[in-house]
Design a protein around this motif. Structure first.
Motif, PDB file in Angstrom:
ATOM      1  N   ASP A  47       0.803  -1.222   0.000  1.00 48.99           N
ATOM      2  CA  ASP A  47       0.000   0.000   0.000  1.00 48.99           C
ATOM      3  C   ASP A  47       0.836   1.271   0.000  1.00 48.99           C
ATOM      4  O   ASP A  47       0.759   2.109   0.923  1.00 48.99           O
ATOM      5  N   LEU A  48       1.612   1.443  -1.032  1.00 50.27           N
ATOM      6  CA  LEU A  48       2.400   2.667  -1.162  1.00 50.27           C
ATOM      7  C   LEU A  48       2.823   2.831  -2.610  1.00 50.27           C
ATOM      8  O   LEU A  48       2.503   2.013  -3.473  1.00 50.27           O
ATOM      9  N   ARG A  49       3.558   3.907  -2.841  1.00 43.53           N
ATOM     10  CA  ARG A  49       4.089   4.196  -4.163  1.00 43.53           C
ATOM     11  C   ARG A  49       5.612   4.203  -4.068  1.00 43.53           C
ATOM     12  O   ARG A  49       6.187   4.933  -3.267  1.00 43.53           O
ATOM     13  N   LEU A  50       6.266   3.364  -4.863  1.00 40.78           N
ATOM     14  CA  LEU A  50       7.720   3.317  -4.917  1.00 40.78           C
ATOM     15  C   LEU A  50       8.187   4.105  -6.121  1.00 40.78           C
ATOM     16  O   LEU A  50       7.787   3.819  -7.261  1.00 40.78           O
ATOM     17  N   GLU A  51       9.022   5.094  -5.889  1.00 40.76           N
ATOM     18  CA  GLU A  51       9.614   5.860  -6.976  1.00 40.76           C
ATOM     19  C   GLU A  51      11.092   5.509  -7.032  1.00 40.76           C
ATOM     20  O   GLU A  51      11.847   5.814  -6.099  1.00 40.76           O
ATOM     21  N   LEU A  52      11.500   4.880  -8.114  1.00 40.66           N
ATOM     22  CA  LEU A  52      12.839   4.314  -8.215  1.00 40.66           C
ATOM     23  C   LEU A  52      13.726   5.137  -9.138  1.00 40.66           C
ATOM     24  O   LEU A  52      13.251   5.930  -9.939  1.00 40.66           O
ATOM     25  N   GLY A  53      15.017   4.883  -9.051  1.00 43.38           N
ATOM     26  CA  GLY A  53      15.988   5.579  -9.880  1.00 43.38           C
ATOM     27  C   GLY A  53      17.148   6.070  -9.042  1.00 43.38           C
ATOM     28  O   GLY A  53      16.992   6.391  -7.862  1.00 43.38           O
ATOM     29  N   GLY A  54      18.332   6.131  -9.647  1.00 48.15           N
ATOM     30  CA  GLY A  54      19.532   6.432  -8.887  1.00 48.15           C
ATOM     31  C   GLY A  54      20.063   5.146  -8.303  1.00 48.15           C
ATOM     32  O   GLY A  54      20.431   4.225  -9.027  1.00 48.15           O
ATOM     33  N   ALA A  55      20.044   5.014  -6.985  1.00 50.62           N
ATOM     34  CA  ALA A  55      20.432   3.758  -6.340  1.00 50.62           C
ATOM     35  C   ALA A  55      19.202   2.864  -6.195  1.00 50.62           C
ATOM     36  O   ALA A  55      18.067   3.345  -6.101  1.00 50.62           O
ATOM     37  N   MET A  56      19.426   1.546  -6.200  1.00 56.62           N
ATOM     38  CA  MET A  56      18.336   0.649  -5.875  1.00 56.62           C
ATOM     39  C   MET A  56      17.982   0.813  -4.404  1.00 56.62           C
ATOM     40  O   MET A  56      18.734   1.399  -3.620  1.00 56.62           O
ATOM     41  N   LEU A  57      16.820   0.297  -4.001  1.00 55.12           N
ATOM     42  CA  LEU A  57      16.429   0.424  -2.600  1.00 55.12           C
ATOM     43  C   LEU A  57      17.237  -0.501  -1.704  1.00 55.12           C
ATOM     44  O   LEU A  57      17.646  -0.120  -0.614  1.00 55.12           O
ATOM     45  N   PHE A  58      17.465  -1.720  -2.184  1.00 58.16           N
ATOM     46  CA  PHE A  58      18.131  -2.709  -1.348  1.00 58.16           C
ATOM     47  C   PHE A  58      19.195  -3.408  -2.171  1.00 58.16           C
ATOM     48  O   PHE A  58      19.036  -3.628  -3.370  1.00 58.16           O
ATOM     49  N   SER A  59      20.264  -3.775  -1.526  1.00 59.90           N
ATOM     50  CA  SER A  59      21.345  -4.422  -2.239  1.00 59.90           C
ATOM     51  C   SER A  59      22.034  -5.413  -1.322  1.00 59.90           C
ATOM     52  O   SER A  59      21.755  -5.497  -0.130  1.00 59.90           O
TER      53      SER A  59
ATOM     54  N   THR B 231       2.345   0.764  -6.292  1.00 58.59           N
ATOM     55  CA  THR B 231       2.548   1.378  -7.600  1.00 58.59           C
ATOM     56  C   THR B 231       4.018   1.735  -7.734  1.00 58.59           C
ATOM     57  O   THR B 231       4.579   2.415  -6.873  1.00 58.59           O
ATOM     58  N   LEU B 232       4.646   1.232  -8.796  1.00 55.90           N
ATOM     59  CA  LEU B 232       6.057   1.495  -9.037  1.00 55.90           C
ATOM     60  C   LEU B 232       6.199   2.440 -10.218  1.00 55.90           C
ATOM     61  O   LEU B 232       5.617   2.215 -11.283  1.00 55.90           O
ATOM     62  N   THR B 233       6.989   3.494 -10.023  1.00 60.58           N
ATOM     63  CA  THR B 233       7.286   4.411 -11.121  1.00 60.58           C
ATOM     64  C   THR B 233       8.750   4.823 -11.005  1.00 60.58           C
ATOM     65  O   THR B 233       9.413   4.553  -9.999  1.00 60.58           O
ATOM     66  N   GLY B 234       9.231   5.497 -12.023  1.00 60.23           N
ATOM     67  CA  GLY B 234      10.540   6.122 -11.916  1.00 60.23           C
ATOM     68  C   GLY B 234      10.387   7.504 -11.281  1.00 60.23           C
ATOM     69  O   GLY B 234       9.437   8.224 -11.574  1.00 60.23           O
ATOM     70  N   ARG B 235      11.306   7.854 -10.395  1.00 57.41           N
ATOM     71  CA  ARG B 235      11.223   9.196  -9.819  1.00 57.41           C
ATOM     72  C   ARG B 235      11.647  10.237 -10.857  1.00 57.41           C
ATOM     73  O   ARG B 235      12.185   9.885 -11.913  1.00 57.41           O
ATOM     74  N   ALA B 236      11.387  11.453 -10.588  1.00 55.75           N
ATOM     75  CA  ALA B 236      11.638  12.532 -11.540  1.00 55.75           C
ATOM     76  C   ALA B 236      13.076  12.493 -12.032  1.00 55.75           C
ATOM     77  O   ALA B 236      14.021  12.443 -11.238  1.00 55.75           O
ATOM     78  N   GLY B 237      13.227  12.486 -13.330  1.00 53.90           N
ATOM     79  CA  GLY B 237      14.541  12.433 -13.940  1.00 53.90           C
ATOM     80  C   GLY B 237      15.040  11.025 -14.203  1.00 53.90           C
ATOM     81  O   GLY B 237      16.088  10.837 -14.836  1.00 53.90           O
ATOM     82  N   PHE B 238      14.299  10.008 -13.698  1.00 59.02           N
ATOM     83  CA  PHE B 238      14.724   8.619 -13.858  1.00 59.02           C
ATOM     84  C   PHE B 238      13.590   7.753 -14.434  1.00 59.02           C
ATOM     85  O   PHE B 238      13.512   6.571 -14.171  1.00 59.02           O
ATOM     86  N   GLU B 239      12.745   8.364 -15.241  1.00 51.86           N
ATOM     87  CA  GLU B 239      11.580   7.654 -15.736  1.00 51.86           C
ATOM     88  C   GLU B 239      11.946   6.443 -16.591  1.00 51.86           C
ATOM     89  O   GLU B 239      11.198   5.469 -16.650  1.00 51.86           O
ATOM     90  N   THR B 240      13.074   6.487 -17.268  1.00 53.03           N
ATOM     91  CA  THR B 240      13.483   5.355 -18.105  1.00 53.03           C
ATOM     92  C   THR B 240      14.698   4.629 -17.537  1.00 53.03           C
ATOM     93  O   THR B 240      15.346   3.852 -18.226  1.00 53.03           O
ATOM     94  N   SER B 241      14.988   4.877 -16.278  1.00 50.43           N
ATOM     95  CA  SER B 241      16.119   4.193 -15.635  1.00 50.43           C
ATOM     96  C   SER B 241      15.848   2.703 -15.527  1.00 50.43           C
ATOM     97  O   SER B 241      14.705   2.264 -15.395  1.00 50.43           O
ATOM     98  N   THR B 242      16.904   1.922 -15.572  1.00 51.34           N
ATOM     99  CA  THR B 242      16.762   0.479 -15.392  1.00 51.34           C
ATOM    100  C   THR B 242      17.103   0.040 -13.974  1.00 51.34           C
ATOM    101  O   THR B 242      17.180  -1.149 -13.689  1.00 51.34           O
ATOM    102  N   THR B 243      17.316   0.973 -13.072  1.00 49.89           N
ATOM    103  CA  THR B 243      17.575   0.640 -11.679  1.00 49.89           C
ATOM    104  C   THR B 243      16.290   0.139 -11.029  1.00 49.89           C
ATOM    105  O   THR B 243      15.259   0.796 -11.084  1.00 49.89           O
ATOM    106  N   GLY B 244      16.362  -1.031 -10.407  1.00 50.96           N
ATOM    107  CA  GLY B 244      15.176  -1.632  -9.835  1.00 50.96           C
ATOM    108  C   GLY B 244      15.153  -1.559  -8.319  1.00 50.96           C
ATOM    109  O   GLY B 244      15.889  -0.789  -7.699  1.00 50.96           O
ATOM    110  N   ILE B 245      14.291  -2.380  -7.716  1.00 57.28           N
ATOM    111  CA  ILE B 245      14.173  -2.401  -6.267  1.00 57.28           C
ATOM    112  C   ILE B 245      15.389  -3.076  -5.646  1.00 57.28           C
ATOM    113  O   ILE B 245      15.953  -2.605  -4.669  1.00 57.28           O
TER     114      ILE B 245
END
Length: 936
Positions: free
Chosen positions: A442-454, A468-482
């Motif tokens: 129940d949240l929105r994940l905005e990804l890009g830059g560093a992954m969340l967990f490694s 809901t998963l999206t790319g954060r601003a400036g990283f809409e087409t980034s391939t960095t995942g969770i």
């Protein structure tokens, strides 16, 4: 003239009929705009008018092993009935492809071979073979009761997968114990049946077994149910199971599938105490539940903390001021200054408490040892209306958090109205290595830059639910995942959306997910893929796991897709050792393609074959499906190094070989064997770079020192054992031995003769060569475009199937179509399917005794308006007749359960959150499962 004997041959689908007739005249007919589909003609008269789709002239009555349904359980029956008909008389392979497959036995008898509609199982008894008058020109009616069965073929094993994520807790409290868990699974079988008013049943029954390693309980399910979990109203097998009597802790659940025809299939036995053993690509993977009926194992130890972006506690030094709570309400109402300012601080607070309080570790149970720093089902709640950050890299130092058997929860506030839109967790420049077992809710994940967990987990588990998963601003087409890891992290994603181009995770289970990019996993349920930006859009919509049998794509839709439907990550395979797509189930799937490129190339330019797969209830439009289209050339080159494919060549390194008859000429000559990769391949070095092979026909290989001359052929791929029913194609083509023209391409002849196929519709748009592409028989109840070799323009097929809105390039070409058969357009698909393995279509509409072919039922089947009485938490059942579609006064059908017409109860559904278009859906989580209904 009379029949002397009959026998089913070892492949299970050829009936050899021996009689004392003279040689049969005539020739196999390939050509003609009416596409005669392999008639064996003599002066324009069909010598074998078997009429399989009308009044079949040759019928086998078969008795074989399977199961009955008695008292809600499966009971073995060694003599279940099958009826199989002969469909086509067979021809010989190329170069004799126009000749009848008729053998002179040298004793005054001759044997002809007939293709059958289905495979006769090994060990089955053929109690009768009926031959109607004229089955062969001039032959009288005959009934035989002694028919040999030489088949070695088995029924396709039942294909099934869990539709429920592992590691969800069955948890209660001292005041309100909970023993009830829910198990959903999807099932596909080769031989479904109707069972009284319960239509389209895949199997006779399903048995679940749950064990703690000491005690085992069994649960029987005798028909599909509508699942209230994950917001998709999935029609599936399984249901609620009562775990009372088992020891709290890790519970292993296995399934046993009992088919109407065939052998029972067990996913596994015994307790699997590994806390990562409940996820993985293997069909045998069990389901894991964490049983904590009174909360004494995990519930009483749970801690809650809110993350509030207004909190000043944003650094490691601030962690001591963060207060953890034993209930969510206290955590919510706590002063802002006592809350964590970001995710990292919250995790560090968890770790500090667990390090200081080792007694918070759960006890040993059910084979799982206790773990220090175990934060099983501890919750980090994100304050609604804020954008939250991961925080600085403060949590990298060991020792790390260590969930024992459960998961750590990161969620939006359950009191928030729509946290998927208003609660944001945003990736930044740091990542978490504290934990490898997560549950996002129940949240929105905005990804890009560093992954969340490694990190490098060997047993990481992630559940993503209502996210809901999206790319954060400036990283809409980034391939960095969770996750970023060199280990194995197993995602289970349910009821989520993914709208970023690159940041879209794959998993072992993906259920009820909207995506804008490709989806990968072993179990894909209710995945809808919409428009994607970027180059990945030209690849496959679905990526399946490498070398993994029993994968399932179920109730999935793909829109606006110019690439192929799926790629099976098997590798290319090798000459003599092809990769095999084994037991893939594709059920209730829609493709809206608009490229004309192959949506599926199987056995075309690669050594991949299809075996024991089930394709059912699919609407696959806008592109073509090539099955065994053109096997790869036997020789390939890389520079001057040539890899030669010769089956069982018997050569050794250093031997001299003479090669002749190939083009380009650089392939020919006398060479020394440079290496022997395997028994079917060797390499040599050509005098010059030969490039791509143009032809091998007439080519030979010979040992210089002596031995036989070996003719060169392409490898024949074994496409067999497959079941194809109620499928609609724009185009489905196959090339056979007469195309390859060396007589070897007969391993796919089950496709050629339509064995195991029924109610298959092929428009064959854009095809102009019936000699090269035709099927000898399309399958029982199937239909194919009879204008074959005439219509080469895809646009000529607009409204060919009479759909509400065909928006592919064979229709309007506008994308976003409605692929239900239209009553107003008198769709040729309506009422053309008679049996399925699941009793609902892709939209949840009930299928009756007959229904529309493809993924969808027709658009205008309505039942009278009725008054509903409230019956809390009662599941409906498949209707025995017609299709249930609510009238406007009742709301949309997708959010309602159907009901047996004979049932005294009708389901009423309480109001819930509106999801658009007037439809309302009540979504429940594991802590709210006392409510078990959804709809309006």
């Amino acid at each position: 003239m009379a029949i002397v004997s009959t026998a089913v041959e070892s492949n299970g689908w050829v009936l050899a009929v021996t009689g004392d007739w003279p040689q049969t005249g005539g020739a196999w007919e390939f050509n003609g705009a009416d596409r005669p589909n392999g008639r064996f003609l003599l002066s324009g008269v069909d010598q074998f008018p078997l009429d399989p789709k009308g009044s079949p002239k040759v019928v086998l009555q078969v008795r074989t092993a399977g199961y009955d349904r008695i008292g809600g359980q499966a009971v073995a029956n060694a003599a279940r009935a099958m009826q199989i008909v002969a469909t086509k008389v067979m021809r010989l392979p190329y170069p004799d492809a126009k000749l009848l497959n008729e053998t002179d036995n040298g004793n005054g008898t001759r044997t002809v071979r007939l293709a059958l509609s289905k495979r006769v199982p090994a060990g089955a008894s053929i109690v009768q073979a009926s031959f109607g008058a004229g089955w062969k020109q001039g032959e009288a009616a005959t009934v035989l009761t002694a028919v040999a069965n030489q088949s070695v073929r088995q029924v396709i094993p039942v294909i099934s997968r869990w539709a429920t994520p592992s590691y969800l807790p069955v948890m209660g409290t001292d005041d309100s114990p909970n023993h009830i868990g829910r198990v959903d699974l999807i099932v596909a079988a080769e031989h479904p049946e109707h069972f009284g008013p319960a239509r389209n049943q895949a199997v006779a029954a399903v048995k679940l077994t749950a064990t703690d390693g000491t005690i085992t309980k069994e649960y029987w399910f005798s028909e599909p149910q509508t699942s209230p979990a994950h917001g998709d109203n999935l029609r599936c097998w399984g249901g609620e199971i009562d775990l009372s009597g088992l020891n709290p802790g890790l519970i292993t659940v296995h399934r046993t599938m009992y088919p109407w025809i065939g052998e029972a299939r067990v996913s596994g036995t015994g307790h699997v105490a590994s806390v990562s053993g409940g996820v993985g690509p293997a069909h045998e993977t069990p389901l894991h539940m964490i049983y904590d009926p009174t909360g004494s194992r995990h519930g009483n130890r749970r801690r809650y903390v809110f993350v509030d972006s207004d909190s000043p506690r944003v650094a490691q030094a601030d962690v001591a001021s963060v207060v953890l709570h034993t209930d969510i309400d206290s955590a919510r109402s706590a002063p802002v200054a006592s809350k964590a300012g970001n995710l990292m601080v919250a995790l560090q607070a968890f770790k500090n408490l667990l390090v200081a309080s080792p007694t918070l570790a759960p006890p040993d149970a059910n084979g799982v040892s206790s773990a220090t720093r175990a934060c099983d089902y501890w919750e980090i709640i994100l304050t609604d209306g804020q954008a939250h950050t991961v925080g600085g890299a403060i949590s990298s130092a060991a020792p790390h958090l260590n969930p024992c058997e459960g998961l750590t929860i990161v969620r939006g506030d359950p009191a928030a109205a729509n946290p998927r839109a208003t609660t944001i967790l945003r990736a930044s420049t740091a990542y978490v290595v504290q934990n490898q077992r997560w549950w996002f809710r129940d949240l929105r994940l905005e990804l890009g830059g560093a992954m969340l967990f490694s990190g490098s987990p060997t047993s990481g588990v992630g559940v993503t639910e209502r996210v809901t998963l999206t790319g954060r601003a400036g990283f809409e087409t980034s391939t960095t995942g969770i996750y970023g890891s060199s280990g194995s992290f197993q995602n289970q994603i349910v009821d989520s959306d993914s709208f970023a181009h690159g940041n879209q995770p794959s998993g072992v289970l993906i259920r009820n997910m909207q995506r804008t990019r490709i989806a990968g996993g072993t179990t894909l349920i209710g995945v809808t893929i919409n428009r994607e930006a970027g180059t990945q859009r030209t690849t496959s919509a679905f990526y399946l796991a490498k070398d993994t049998p029993d994968q399932m794509i179920w109730n999935c839709r793909v829109y606006e897709w110019p690439g192929s439907l799926m790629t099976v990550l098997l590798g290319a395979g090798l000459f003599g050792n092809p990769a095999t797509m084994l037991r893939l189930a594709l059920v209730n799937v829609q493709l809206e393609g608009q490229a004309g490129d192959p949506a599926h190339q199987l056995g075309e330019y690669s050594y991949i074959q299809m075996q024991d797969c089930i394709w059912e209830g699919c609407t696959l439009l806008g592109s073509r499906y090539n099955w065994h289209n053109e096997a790869p050339m036997p020789f390939v080159s890389s520079g001057t190094t040539v890899t030669a494919g010769v089956l069982n060549h018997g050569l050794a390194v250093g031997e001299a070989v003479s090669i002749a008859g190939l083009l380009p000429e650089a392939y020919n000559g006398t060479f020394t064997v440079a290496s022997v990769p395997d028994v079917n391949r060797f390499t040599y070095v050509a005098a010059s770079e030969p490039g791509a092979m143009a032809t091998y026909k007439g080519g030979t290989v010979k040992r210089v020192a002596g031995g036989p001359v070996i003719p060169l052929v392409r490898m024949s791929l074994e496409h067999n054992g497959n079941c194809l029913r109620n499928v609609v194609f724009d185009r489905n083509a196959t090339k056979q031995d007469q195309w390859i023209a060396d007589g070897t391409q007969t391993g796919c002849w089950e496709l050629l003769y339509g064995v195991g196929q029924s109610s298959v519709f092929r428009a064959n748009r854009g095809v102009n060569s019936p000699f090269d592409w035709q099927y000898a028989f399309d399958g029982m109840g199937s239909e194919a475009d009879t204008d074959y070799a005439v219509q080469t323009n895809p646009a000529a097929y607009k409204d060919y199937y009479g759909l509400v809105n065909d928006a592919t390039n064979s229709g309007s070409g506008t994308w976003g179509g409605d692929y239900r058969p239209s009553v107003a357009k008198a769709s040729r698909l309506i009422g053309k399917a008679t049996l399925a393995g699941i009793d609902r279509d892709i939209d949840g509409q009930v299928r009756g005794a007959s229904f529309a072919a493809g993924a969808y039922e027709a658009d205008e089947v309505v039942v009278p308006e009725v008054t509903l009485a409230v019956v809390s938490a009662v599941h409906g059942h498949a209707a025995g007749v017609g299709v249930l579609k609510w009238t406007a006064g009742l709301g949309p059908a997708a959010a309602a359960h159907a009901q047996l017409v004979t049932s005294p109860l009708l389901l009423a559904v309480p109001p819930a959150a509106e999801t658009g278009g007037g439809q309302r859906t009540l979504v429940v989580g594991f802590e709210d499962r006392g409510i078990a209904v959804s709809g309006e």
